[in-house]
Design a protein around this motif. Sequence first.
Motif, short mmCIF file in Angstrom:
data_model
loop_
_atom_site.label_atom_id
_atom_site.label_comp_id
_atom_site.label_asym_id
_atom_site.label_seq_id
_atom_site.Cartn_x
_atom_site.Cartn_y
_atom_site.Cartn_z
N SER A 85 0.95 -1.12 -0.18
CA SER A 85 -0.08 0.01 0.12
C SER A 85 0.91 1.46 0.02
O SER A 85 0.60 2.06 0.82
N VAL A 86 1.82 1.29 -1.08
CA VAL A 86 2.58 2.54 -1.01
C VAL A 86 1.99 3.66 -1.13
O VAL A 86 2.70 4.73 -0.92
N GLY A 87 0.79 3.90 -1.67
CA GLY A 87 0.16 5.07 -2.08
C GLY A 87 -0.08 5.63 -0.56
O GLY A 87 -0.46 6.91 -0.40
N LEU A 129 17.25 14.73 -13.38
CA LEU A 129 15.86 14.47 -13.80
C LEU A 129 15.03 15.72 -13.63
O LEU A 129 14.98 16.26 -12.58
N GLU A 130 14.25 16.01 -14.62
CA GLU A 130 13.51 17.27 -14.81
C GLU A 130 12.04 17.01 -14.86
O GLU A 130 11.09 18.03 -14.34
N SER A 131 11.43 16.02 -15.28
CA SER A 131 9.97 16.04 -15.38
C SER A 131 9.51 14.44 -15.51
O SER A 131 10.26 13.55 -16.02
N VAL A 132 8.51 14.04 -14.91
CA VAL A 132 8.14 12.83 -15.03
C VAL A 132 6.49 12.79 -14.96
O VAL A 132 5.77 13.41 -14.26
N SER A 133 5.89 12.30 -16.11
CA SER A 133 4.48 12.01 -16.41
C SER A 133 3.92 10.57 -16.35
O SER A 133 4.72 10.02 -17.09
N TYR A 134 2.83 10.48 -15.81
CA TYR A 134 2.31 9.09 -15.86
C TYR A 134 0.82 9.01 -16.34
O TYR A 134 0.05 9.96 -16.11
N VAL A 135 0.47 7.97 -17.25
CA VAL A 135 -0.93 7.78 -17.46
C VAL A 135 -1.11 6.21 -17.26
O VAL A 135 -0.79 5.19 -17.44
N ALA A 168 0.78 13.37 -8.12
CA ALA A 168 0.74 11.94 -7.64
C ALA A 168 0.29 11.99 -6.33
O ALA A 168 -0.35 10.82 -5.79
N ARG A 169 0.31 12.88 -5.51
CA ARG A 169 -0.22 12.92 -4.27
C ARG A 169 -1.67 12.92 -4.24
O ARG A 169 -2.38 12.12 -3.46
N THR A 170 -1.90 13.75 -4.87
CA THR A 170 -3.71 13.43 -5.13
C THR A 170 -4.19 12.30 -5.68
O THR A 170 -5.13 11.65 -5.09
N ALA A 171 -3.54 11.81 -6.58
CA ALA A 171 -3.91 10.46 -6.90
C ALA A 171 -3.88 9.52 -6.37
O ALA A 171 -4.77 8.65 -5.96
N ALA A 172 -2.76 9.42 -5.42
CA ALA A 172 -2.62 8.28 -4.55
C ALA A 172 -3.50 8.36 -3.31
O ALA A 172 -3.88 7.42 -3.07
N LEU A 173 -3.76 9.39 -2.86
CA LEU A 173 -4.81 9.56 -1.76
C LEU A 173 -6.40 9.46 -2.21
O LEU A 173 -7.09 8.72 -1.23
N GLN A 174 -6.70 9.77 -3.43
CA GLN A 174 -7.85 9.55 -3.98
C GLN A 174 -8.24 8.15 -4.39
O GLN A 174 -9.44 7.83 -4.23
N PHE A 175 -7.28 7.60 -4.77
CA PHE A 175 -7.42 6.27 -5.47
C PHE A 175 -6.57 5.23 -4.64
O PHE A 175 -5.81 4.52 -5.50
N PRO A 176 -6.79 4.89 -3.45
CA PRO A 176 -5.99 4.08 -2.72
C PRO A 176 -5.74 2.70 -3.29
O PRO A 176 -4.67 1.93 -3.22
N ASN A 178 -6.11 1.82 -6.69
CA ASN A 178 -5.99 1.95 -8.03
C ASN A 178 -4.52 2.43 -8.20
O ASN A 178 -3.86 2.33 -9.36
N ALA A 179 -4.18 3.45 -7.42
CA ALA A 179 -3.04 4.33 -7.91
C ALA A 179 -1.86 4.30 -7.03
O ALA A 179 -0.88 5.14 -6.86
N ASN A 180 -1.41 3.07 -6.43
CA ASN A 180 -0.34 2.77 -5.71
C ASN A 180 0.89 2.92 -6.61
O ASN A 180 1.91 3.52 -6.14
N VAL A 181 0.85 2.71 -8.03
CA VAL A 181 1.96 2.79 -8.62
C VAL A 181 2.48 4.07 -8.82
O VAL A 181 3.79 4.46 -8.91
N VAL A 182 1.47 5.02 -8.81
CA VAL A 182 2.06 6.38 -8.99
C VAL A 182 2.97 7.02 -7.61
O VAL A 182 3.62 7.83 -7.74
#
Length: 257
Positions: A85-87, A129-135, A168-176, A178-182
């Motif tokens: 549960s890394v999220g 490293l300058e930018s990271v984007s995930y889909v 990533a913080r918003t995604a991980a907290l809202q979708f525990p 689904n979004a552990n990978v982020v």
Amino acid sequence: MKIAVIGYGAIGRFLIEQLDAVPDIEITAIYSVPAPADRNDRIVDDLDALLATRPELVVECAGHGALSESGETTLRAGADLLVVSVGALADPALEQRLRTAARAGGRLLIAAGALGGLDALSTAREAGLESVSYVGRKSPAAWSHTPAENMVDLKSITSATTFLECDARTAALQFPQNANVVAALALAGLGFERTQVSLVVDPAANGNTHSFVARGAFGEITTTTRSTTLPANPKTSMLAPYSLVHSIKKRAGLIVV
């Protein structure tokens, strides 16, 4: 190697079944609340009983709440803690508590889960490293019973639709679920605030697809992983529990890659 498991759901059961077939690994205890119907002599009723078996490694696969309740005590007891549960680490207070506990006890370990390329991303962070984007792209069923139901009509959607763009913080907290990978991506790279996330529902999706692009002075990394889902839980990619198996075997010295 002696290990213990917190959680006896779809991932926990899968993990235990896989590890029981490995001669060099012994599962000393399984902590599950509530106690499962198929209770056996390894099931314990509380964390103290689990830690009393003196596991070298504890695997958490019971959700964000379980990590918050059990993580700090486990680490301070001196056991390494492998986190599913890394999220949950998107909660700054919990992350700080676990980091502090790890300094005084066991190590906090994070498996790659369903996402490939985290080792290269960590290397890129050192190189510039300058930018990271995930889909993240999943079927409507994988987004059911999540906040996505309030963002898009999952039952009537006919084409791929991006329903959330955030950090990533918003995604991980809202979708525990689904979004552990982020969260794993953020911890390996630029952190939660600087990792951009897009979540997509796609009625044509066959499995769960995770993609990220990282750019910087080192060059560019682009990865895409499409994973079949667990039959018992369409929210979980099959690679996620296998990533745990790999991490545990590596920790036991059975794999050195």
